[in-house]
Scaffold this active site. Sequence first.
Site, short mmCIF file in Angstrom:
data_model
loop_
_atom_site.label_atom_id
_atom_site.label_comp_id
_atom_site.label_asym_id
_atom_site.label_seq_id
_atom_site.Cartn_x
_atom_site.Cartn_y
_atom_site.Cartn_z
N HIS A 210 0.80 -1.24 0.00
CA HIS A 210 0.00 0.00 0.00
C HIS A 210 0.83 1.28 0.00
CE1 HIS A 210 0.97 0.17 4.30
NE2 HIS A 210 0.72 1.47 4.19
C1 UD1 Z 1 -1.47 5.90 5.74
C2 UD1 Z 1 -0.16 6.45 6.32
C3 UD1 Z 1 0.88 5.34 6.36
C4 UD1 Z 1 0.35 4.10 7.05
C5 UD1 Z 1 -0.95 3.69 6.42
C6 UD1 Z 1 -1.56 2.48 7.08
C7 UD1 Z 1 0.27 8.83 5.85
C8 UD1 Z 1 1.07 9.77 5.05
N1 UD1 Z 1 0.36 7.53 5.49
O1 UD1 Z 1 -1.27 5.57 4.39
O2 UD1 Z 1 2.00 5.82 7.06
O3 UD1 Z 1 1.29 3.05 6.89
O4 UD1 Z 1 -1.88 4.78 6.50
O5 UD1 Z 1 -2.56 1.91 6.26
O6 UD1 Z 1 -0.41 9.24 6.76
N2 UD1 Z 1 -8.84 5.13 1.72
C9 UD1 Z 1 -10.08 4.53 1.62
N3 UD1 Z 1 -10.65 4.02 2.74
C10 UD1 Z 1 -10.03 4.07 3.95
C11 UD1 Z 1 -8.75 4.67 4.04
C12 UD1 Z 1 -8.17 5.19 2.92
O7 UD1 Z 1 -10.67 4.46 0.56
O8 UD1 Z 1 -10.61 3.59 4.95
C13 UD1 Z 1 -8.23 5.74 0.54
C14 UD1 Z 1 -8.03 7.23 0.75
O9 UD1 Z 1 -9.15 7.96 0.45
C15 UD1 Z 1 -6.86 7.51 -0.17
C16 UD1 Z 1 -6.06 6.22 -0.10
O10 UD1 Z 1 -6.94 5.20 0.36
O11 UD1 Z 1 -7.29 7.71 -1.49
C17 UD1 Z 1 -4.85 6.31 0.78
O12 UD1 Z 1 -5.20 6.66 2.11
P1 UD1 Z 1 -4.26 7.59 3.02
O13 UD1 Z 1 -4.82 7.68 4.36
O14 UD1 Z 1 -3.95 8.82 2.28
O15 UD1 Z 1 -2.88 6.84 3.07
P2 UD1 Z 1 -2.48 5.34 3.37
O16 UD1 Z 1 -1.88 4.79 2.15
O17 UD1 Z 1 -3.54 4.53 4.02
#
Ligand code: UD1
Length: 361
Positions: A210
């Site tokens: 991820h």
């Molecule tokens: C974040 C953290 C990372 C951690 C990870 C655990 C930062 C910079 N990164 O990364 O350090 O290892 O969490 O998983 O804070 N999304 C969904 N549903 C959800 C959550 C996220 O659809 O429940 C989507 C978001 O809208 C976004 C993408 O997934 O488009 C990434 O989510 P984001 O929270 O930005 O970063 P992670 O990759 O999860």
Amino acid sequence: MNFKLVTILGARPQFVKAAVLSRVIAEHNKIEEVIIHTGQHYDTNMSDVFFTEMNIPKPKYNLAINGMGHGAMTGQMLERIEKILLDEKPDAVVVYGDTNSTLAGALATKKLGIKLIHIEAGLRSFNMAMPEEINRILTDRIADLLLCPTDTAIQNLHDEGFDNFTNKIVKSGDIMKDAVTYYSKESAEKAKIYQRLELKQNNFVLATIHRQENTDDLNSLLSIFEGLSQISKEQVVVMPLHPRTKKILENNNLEYNIRFIDPVGYFDMLELLKNCSMVITDSGGLQKEAFFNKKPVIIARTETEWVELVENGFATIVGADSTKMYQTYLDYKETQFDFSISLYGDKIGKQMYKEISKLIL
Ligand code: UD1
């Protein structure tokens, strides 16, 4: 209760860590804990399931800030958290790890002159292209109490000149270990994943991908999945799919012979870890959870914060190199590992509570 602690969390690994400390805080019955959930992770299987399974107290505030760029996300969190802290007037604030929620919480806290505690302090990847590296460096510098999981983490802080600063640095061990120890029996009783997927014990690989540095670079992503596909010809590869990775695979019409499943809760993850043959991941937390469950891990990153896993032969860094990944898989299949060494401490939640008490009680 005369003392108040605010806990700020928002992303999946933080729920696991907070579950441990929240329980210890509640047991002592001296400190009131108020939880702020930034909403960074919001899907039921990325958030709610952890609160339910691990019995984490319901957040008093849920900010529902998610799905936006780093600046907007961090900025909105900062503004909202500041308002809440002004109302709640806590004695200290706890933040975990390296996410945007961590940084926003840390900034809001210190600008109000409130004591800040950083759990999982001192870790470094030395890769400034990672948003997580920026978040953790900035948070460490302004935290009053730095609870470090390893000697390496403490050394990193010394190397950065922290001896010249007033932050208190303590080696507490890694809080994720307590979670594995505490929930392992319950997960064995309650998790259904093993039956649901009809997997053979020790005959499947557990994989998660991820990280932004992998998902946002299509060449890296293609190469990682090529390696996983090759392995899947020999062993089933089970991948709980992070929403970010899912979106990118779908947008590029990429299909693989991999057993994709929705993100799983903590109990299911523990049972997958116990029963898999090995782990392939770019997650930080899962690297150690593999070790706690006596499984070797192939790291699909160019570096790791958990260097003691590599130094002791339990982990191999392969980056996005599919050939190296496959070769390591073959090597691991032939290797007998001895996981009896203790690398991350014991009764960590209790030690953290003791340090937090010294700071605020
Ligand atoms: C974040 C953290 C990372 C951690 C990870 C655990 C930062 C910079 N990164 O990364 O350090 O290892 O969490 O998983 O804070 N999304 C969904 N549903 C959800 C959550 C996220 O659809 O429940 C989507 C978001 O809208 C976004 C993408 O997934 O488009 C990434 O989510 P984001 O929270 O930005 O970063 P992670 O990759 O999860």
